[in-house]
Scaffold this active site. Structure first.
Site, PDB file in Angstrom:
ATOM      1  N   ASP B 415      65.210 -41.215  90.015  1.00  0.00           N
ATOM      2  CA  ASP B 415      66.419 -40.968  90.253  1.00  0.00           C
ATOM      3  C   ASP B 415      66.918 -42.175  90.887  1.00  0.00           C
ATOM      4  O   ASP B 415      66.250 -43.683  91.254  1.00  0.00           O
ATOM      5  CB  ASP B 415      66.773 -39.840  91.409  1.00  0.00           C
ATOM      6  CG  ASP B 415      67.503 -40.754  92.635  1.00  0.00           C
ATOM      7  OD1 ASP B 415      69.187 -40.577  91.851  1.00  0.00           O
ATOM      8  OD2 ASP B 415      67.981 -39.799  93.935  1.00  0.00           O
ATOM      9  N   LYS B 548      92.784 -57.835 102.465  1.00  0.00           N
ATOM     10  CA  LYS B 548      91.638 -57.409 101.798  1.00  0.00           C
ATOM     11  C   LYS B 548      92.054 -56.191 100.862  1.00  0.00           C
ATOM     12  O   LYS B 548      92.684 -55.000 101.484  1.00  0.00           O
ATOM     13  CB  LYS B 548      90.645 -57.478 102.177  1.00  0.00           C
ATOM     14  CG  LYS B 548      90.215 -56.364 102.890  1.00  0.00           C
ATOM     15  CD  LYS B 548      88.924 -55.872 103.400  1.00  0.00           C
ATOM     16  CE  LYS B 548      88.296 -54.313 103.601  1.00  0.00           C
ATOM     17  NZ  LYS B 548      88.359 -54.296 104.926  1.00  0.00           N
TER      18      LYS B 548
END
Lengths: 316, 1063
Positions: B415, B548
């Site tokens: 994984d 941002k």
């Protein structure tokens, strides 16, 4: 190349077969001409390999064995008496013994009388006494002995069969026909074993049968030298046996004279023997008999058959 | 033109850039398209999560094995409509109310009906069954059968003889005791290792806030029922599957369920038919990382999505471990040999005229001789010692046999999130002054700043990073390293916060210098976040605005750009430069965020100006672009090395992740799962500037496969992919697909290890030959399903595991090669006894003294034997041909060394019997008289006459001497078994335990032979010192022979002889 790579990654499973099919293929694989997983040439090679390997091993084994026997004395065992496993406590043996087909048995079973089936037992005794009759113990190592005449250094006493008298002889069919069977006892030979006889009537052990004590005391009055003997006593094991056993006589001595010892494995040596004669054993009854030998350095143990012997007598 | 088939991974990669813009911008895929140049159609073709309906048809095709229907159902995707139906319908169906909640009375009734809201523990086998399996497994059936026969023989003898020998009774009692003892030992060993797991079971009780009868109550999570109205806030673990009614800035971490590394926003609207995709569902066991939500419980306990995966996991039956298979095969092989030899001896004995009781006793003797009674403890201890060694290196083994499995592993399916990566967003790159600069992404983050943090450009960029953020550290953790501290806020804000703190020091102090004047939080329409701060000490300005947001959005809002302290107008050239940087960083699988600022002119914004965020009264356009920051969940530091080591050990490392292909590929590249020399077909196409459809897909050796693509493959197609491509990344896979991938590898003959930490990995973990869970980040379900747990989450521990697994396999092989040798001397005593009619030289109980006494410790000491060669440089063993115990091994043990030792023992016997008076010739045919109690005057070769008792004393002395001489010869066998190829002198004698074992086994032998009382029980008599010596020449010959054999193997490795004598 790609294919090869994938083989690198994956183990390829063998084709799936049933166990039986696998076994058949193992027995004989027609494709590769393999029998039990090997081709003919492979079998030949592996056979050769093992022949060579095992031949070498066998040769090594034989060589080691030869070296070992170089170190072994052919006439006296390396470990004697207490040093060896044989120990210092001789057992007793009896003859006649049942045949080897009946190796676990100690029963002397016969039918007396002219129509009796005692042949097996007399033949056995004859066979046992044959060396005593013919070759006797003679030659440079042998000498005849008596209580007054012990063997010189390096000599051993011979056993004269004539001492057995007239009853327990093959001419008399060892008494079997007449229902007075003779049974021969002998002490087990242990190389270098020297008995310590009960030669003082005042020092006899408490468990010695009174009858034997009496006998020793009588003997003591005759000739002290005659007490240098490993005494023998035989009796029924249980009270019923003692009832049926009847009178027993001991020939030539009531034991084994000490001058026959120690056993030195001289060629032609014959063990001293005592012939028991059952004068009137109860017919048709199984009698358990235990014989014991008595000396200061013999202990008795019925279970382990130490210093004693057991046999059964059944006379029809 | 752009709508390509999904079988081309690059398309997916391109599209998935979309997922790496700030999470709030997910809906704004159209915007992304302008960056990647892909049409909406291409996006449409690529559904983020595998439609599971397709899956079920696929499954019915694939699962030709007889899995039960229930499991099949579990493998199908879940059907849910709660997120689609009108709320009113739902409320009436659940008999609840959106304001008052349920009535306490009805809730209690429902609790009684449905049971508590908890996962049913995975049912293991009942303890008694485990015990019984051990009791009748392995050689035990054979031994119990022997014990039964012994007992029968004793009772036959007992009823027919007045002086029965108790030997058979003793033997049968000892055998039964042995079986029970071994069973208890093995059972205890297993329990011990599985009890380690109990520590994971103790979970802290959790509470949930529910509304019942209009009142808020705090109740145990277990008591929640379907229909309950509950409130969840950030930091909570979701107590059940809920439908969101209302929420504020609510985000959940679904990484455990779906493998997505980023937190997902939740909202009350249904956005997708697939329940796993829709925004108005939140699932049990996922964590709320931000915001608050009110929802209604729709599934509890085992019915939850997570519960279904857990049940799927417990429904998956892992096959027997490779070790269990090997041992099973070994037991079968030895049993066949023992029974067939025993039967032959039985038949021969009957023909030779022995009684059938005797013949059966011979049969038992042979079986006893062949069965390696010490095998069970040896294997168990070898595995336990290895398991302990691995535990010291933070590899916890739950199932002992799994210790070896890693050594046989040929494929590791790993994984990504939390296993290969740190599961922690980290700033990886920053772009300013037209330069991409790298940041430190190592786990410790202790290395010095990678660039000069006094550069003015950085100062400006970092000011925005520090100010325009709602993230802050949790207090009270100041003593921890920065990277390990907990922080509140969005994952990317946290990443920026930590980065700033690391590079420039305390952010909190910095913020104090710039008090916040106003703030517009992030929202998905604006896709930016703005705050205005007081600016002190600057003449022209009193306030600074910092912003941002999604990089493309920010660049669009700017009219100038700050480059090397100069503010220059933003022209197309600069926009392209920003785009290039964005694409480059996005291509690395990173999430890119743009930063800009603007100093509000002092004239228009005097001190004390009232900023209004509803009706914005300050400029949010024509700002100054400052730079970009890109974030990624970085790979763990040790992973690339570990992957390389696995490669060189011939193990394929494959990534199977639920995350998006482009992240997956980027991580795969950076850890070496896709090696630098290999390209995917898309990359080849791009390099050659040829349309991908004109290329042969087989040109590429690496591939990235999307879950949607995988669901369209049939079995052959998948097999072909697995066969052809050396480097494979599976992205966007569902738990069911992970299972299918593992099964695919197994079908092709791989031994598969699966590593994972999420609930979605659990079925695959269970199905794998060895499942490896992460100890720190791993979910409980994954830990339950796994066979091994990496306590420090360090993927590199797997390399240790592989090495230890291979070593334990090799050492067990050597250990068995050692213990099987004595089978022949043991059996030889019986065979010669029967065939040559000589006295018995080794009884049945003394055989146990060898197997469980002298040989046991040396056999175990192989656990500490170092590897013979570099075991990490060879390929994994071929599970079909490289057996633990094969015919060759037994052939060498039996017919070479075993025979040699038998010769040695018989020589010793002839010496001892000869010295006591019985020469070899005299012994032949002596058996019947020797064993007859009636014969009290058996003559030896010196004319001496032996009583029965004296003979038996001699016989028991022989047993002891035979035993002693086996030990003497096992000295050299032990040393020679240290290596299979190398000379013992080059290998060395470093195994201190083995050196000690030489001494120890001798002590054990002395203990058995010389301890009064004990020696009587085991049928021994004390022996002379010299009687230990006769077999020494054979012991030396054994040593010499083995050296010559190995020399030959090294010299002529391909020769016929070498093939025959190498195991």
């Amino acid at each position: 190349m790609t294919e090869k790579k994938s083989e690198d990654y994956f183990a390829v499973a063998p084709p799936k077969r049933s166990g039986w099919a696998n076994f058949k293929l193992f027995l004989w694989n027609g494709e590769t001409s393999e029998f039990l997983g090997r081709s003919a040439s492979s079998w030949a090679k592996i056979f050769l390999f093992y022949v060579v390997l095992y031949a070498f091993l066998a040769a090594f084994f034989a060589a080691m064995l030869m070296v070992f026997f170089q170190t072994l004395d052919l006439y006296q065992p390396r470990w004697q008496n207490a040093n060896g496993l044989i120990g210092t406590n001789p057992g007793l043996g009896f003859r006649p013994m049942p045949s080897s087909a009946n190796v676990e048995s100690t029963l002397i079973h016969f039918k007396h009388g002219t129509a009796g089936n005692w042949k097996q037992w007399t033949a056995e005794l004859e066979k046992f006494l044959y060396p005593y009759d013919t070759v006797a113990s003679s030659g440079e190592y042998f000498t005849s002995c008596s209580f007054d005449k012990w063997p010189a250094q390096g000599k051993v006493c011979n056993f004269d069969i004539k001492l057995l008298g007239t009853q327990c002889t093959k001419e008399e069919l060892f008494g079997y026909e007449r229902g007075r069977p003779c049974i021969v006892l002998k002490l087990n030979r242990i190389f270098g074993w020297i008995p310590e006889p009960y030669d003082d009537p005042s020092e006899l052990p408490a468990n010695m049968p009174t009858e034997l004590k009496e006998y020793i005391k009588t003997k003591a009055t005759e000739n002290k030298e005659q007490l240098k003997m490993i005494w023998v006593s035989c009796d029924g094991e249980n009270s019923a046996d003692r009832e049926h056993i009847g009178n027993v006589t001991y020939t030539p001595f009531r034991g084994f004279p000490a001058y026959y010892f120690p056993y030195k494995n001289v060629p032609g040596y014959l063990s001293p023997i005592v012939a028991l004669q059952f004068q009137k054993p109860e017919a048709g009854v199984l009698i358990n008999i235990e014989c014991k030998v008595w000396a200061k350095n013999i202990i008795h143990d019925r279970q382990r058959r130490l210093g004693s012997v057991h046999f059964e007598l059944l006379m029809d | 033109m752009l709508r390509r088939r999904l079988s081309t991974g690059a398309v997916i990669g391109g599209q998935e850039n979309a997922a790496y813009v700030p999470d709030s911008a997910v809906e704004g895929r159209q915007t992304t398209v302008t960056f990647t140049g892909l049409s909406p159609a291409a996006l449409e073709a690529n559904k983020p999560f595998t439609p599971l309906k397709k899956k079920s048809s696929l499954l019915s095709l694939w699962s030709n094995d007889s899995r039960d229907v229930k499991l099949k159902n579990l493998k199908q995707e879940l059907e849910m409509d709660e997120h689609k139906i009108p709320l009113a319908t739902l409320f009436s169906r659940l008999k609840t109310d959106p304001i008052m909640g349920m009535t306490q009375h009805y809730a209690e009734e429902r609790l009684r009906q449905d049971g508590p809201n908890s996962l049913k523990p995975m049912k293991g086998e009942p303890e008694w069954k485990k015990f019984l399996v051990k009791l009748f497994g392995g050689f035990h059936l054979l031994l119990l059968f022997g014990a039964f026969l012994c007992m029968a023989a004793f009772f036959m003898e007992y009823s027919s003889s007045d002086q029965p020998s108790y030997d058979n009774l003793w033997l049968s009692i000892i055998l039964i005791a042995l079986v029970i003892g071994t069973t208890i030992f093995a059972y205890y060993q297993e329990r011990q290792s599985s009890s380690i797991m109990d520590s994971f079971k103790g979970m802290i009780p959790q509470f949930a806030e529910a509304t019942r009868d209009g009142k808020k109550v705090t109740m145990k999570v277990e008591d929640l029922v379907v229909g309950d109205l509950i409130d969840v806030k950030f930091g909570d673990r979701l107590p059940a599957d809920i439908l969101i009614l209302s929420c504020s800035n609510f985000k959940v971490d679904n990484s455990s369920l779906t493998g997505e590394s980023e937190p997902q926003t939740r909202a009350p609207e249904c956005t997708h038919n697939n329940p796993l995709e829709t925004k108005n569902l939140a699932f049990f066991s996922s964590n709320a990382v931000e915001g608050v939500a009110r929802g209604i419980v729709i599934r509890v306990g085992d019915n939850t999505v997570m519960g279904r995966i857990a049940s799927l996991t417990s429904g998956v039956e892992p096959g027997p471990t490779p070790m269990a298979r090997e041992i099973q095969a070994f037991i079968r092989l030895v049993s066949v040999i023992a029974i067939s030899t025993g039967s032959i001896i039985f038949t021969v004995a009957m023909i030779l005229g022995y009684s059938w009781i005797n013949s059966i006793i011979f049969l038992i003797g042979i079986v006893m001789a062949y069965v390696p009674q010490g095998l069970v403890p040896t294997v168990a201890i070898l595995l336990t010692l290895t398991a302990k060694r691995m535990a010291r290196r933070n590899c916890l083994v739950k199932n002992l046999e799994a210790v070896e499995t890693l050594g046989s592993t040929s494929t590791i399916c790993s994984d990504k999130t939390g296993t290969l990566t740190q599961n922690r967003m980290t700033v990886a790159h920053v772009w300013f002054d037209d330069t991409i600069r790298q940041m430190d992404t190592s786990e410790s983050q202790t290395s010095d700043v990678l660039f000069d943090n006094t550069i003015p450009g950085w100062k400006i960029l970092s000011r925005i990073g520090k100010l325009c953020s709602r993230a802050e550290f949790v207090t009270g953790q100041e003593d921890r390293p920065i990277s390990k501290r907990d922080a509140k806020g969005d994952a990317s804000e946290q990443a920026i916060l930590k980065c700033m703190e690391q590079v420039d020091g305390s952010v909190a102090d910095y913020r104090k210098e710039f008090p916040t004047a106003c703030e517009i939080p992030f929202n998905s329409t604006n896709k930016y976040q703005v705050s205005v701060h007081r600016l002190v000490g600057v003449e022209s300005s009193n306030y600074i605005l910092v912003m941002k947001g999604a990089a493309e959005r920010i660049s669009a809002l700017c009219s100038t750009i700050l480059v090397n302290e100069r503010e220059i107008p933003m022209d197309d050239e600069w926009r392209k430069k920003i785009d290039d940087a964005y694409l480059k960083l996005g291509g690395l699988g990173e999430r890119v965020i743009g930063f800009c600022d603007f100093q509000l002119p002092a004239a228009d914004f005097p001190v004390g100006f009232k900023f209004d965020i509803e009706n914005i009264n300050f400029p949010i356009k024509d700002l100054r672009f400052v730079g970009l920051m890109s974030m990624i969940d970085p790979p763990r530091a040790a992973v690339p090395d570990a992957v390389r080591l696995c490669r060189s050990a011939g193990i394929r490392v494959v990534m199977v992740t639920g995350d998006h292909p482009i992240t997956a590929k980027a991580i795969a590249r950076s850890v070496g799962i896709i090696s630098p020399k290999n390209e995917t077909i898309e990359e080849i196409a791009e390099r050659l500037k040829i349309p991908q459809r004109d290329l042969d897909p087989k040109m590429a050796k690496a591939i990235v496969i999307h879950g949607a693509e995988l669901s369209e493959f049939d079995q052959d197609q998948l097999d072909n992919i697995l066969r052809h491509y050396q480097e494979i990344v599976f992205a966007r896979t569902s738990p069911q697909q992970k299972l299918i991938i593992v099964e695919g590898f197994q079908r092709l003959g791989s031994i598969v290890a699966v590593t994972g930490d999420g609930v979605n990995d659990s079925p695959a973990l269970k199905r794998a030959d060895i499942g490896i869970a992460m100890g720190i980040t791993g979910s409980d379900v994954s830990k339950q399903a796994a066979d091994m747990i990496l306590l420090d989450d360090n993927f590199a521990s797997i390399v240790t595991g592989v090495e230890q697994g291979r070593l334990v396999f090799d050492n067990l092989k050597k250990s068995i090669a050692y213990t099987m040798i004595t089978k022949i001397p043991e059996a030889a005593a019986f065979v010669v006894f029967i065939v040559a009619n000589i006295p018995l030289l080794l009884g049945a109980i003394p055989i146990l003294c060898i197997d469980l006494g002298s040989d046991l410790f040396p056999a175990i000491s192989f656990a500490y034997e170092r590897p013979e060669s570099d075991i990490m440089k060879r390929k994994p063993r071929n599970m079909f041909t490289d057996k633990l115990v094969d015919n060759k091994l037994l052939e060498i043990a039996f017919w070479h060394t075993g025979i040699l030792e038998s010769f040695g023992c018989f020589f010793a016997m002839f010496v001892i019997l000869g010295e006591n008076g019985f020469w070899p010739y005299r012994l032949l045919g002596l058996r019947a008289e020797w064993d007859s109690k009636a014969i009290n005057d058996l003559q030896d070769s010196y004319g001496q006459e032996w009583t029965y008792d004296a003979r038996k004393e001699l016989e028991k002395t022989c047993y002891a001497a035979y035993f002693a001489n086996v030990v003497v010869q096992q000295w050299s066998s032990l040393l020679t078994r240290k290596t299979r190829r190398a000379s013992i002198f080059t290998h060395g004698f470093a195994n201190k335990l083995m050196n000690f074992a030489l001494f120890f086994e001798t002590c054990v032998a002395c203990f058995f032979i010389y301890t009064p009382g004990l020696n009587a029980i085991v049928q021994f008599r004390p022996i002379r010192i010299t009687w230990w010596l006769p077999s020494i020449p054979f012991s030396l010959l054994n040593f010499l022979y083995e050296e010559v054999r190995k020399l030959w193997i090294r010299k002529y490795p391909d020769g016929w002889v070498s093939k025959e004598v190498y195991y």
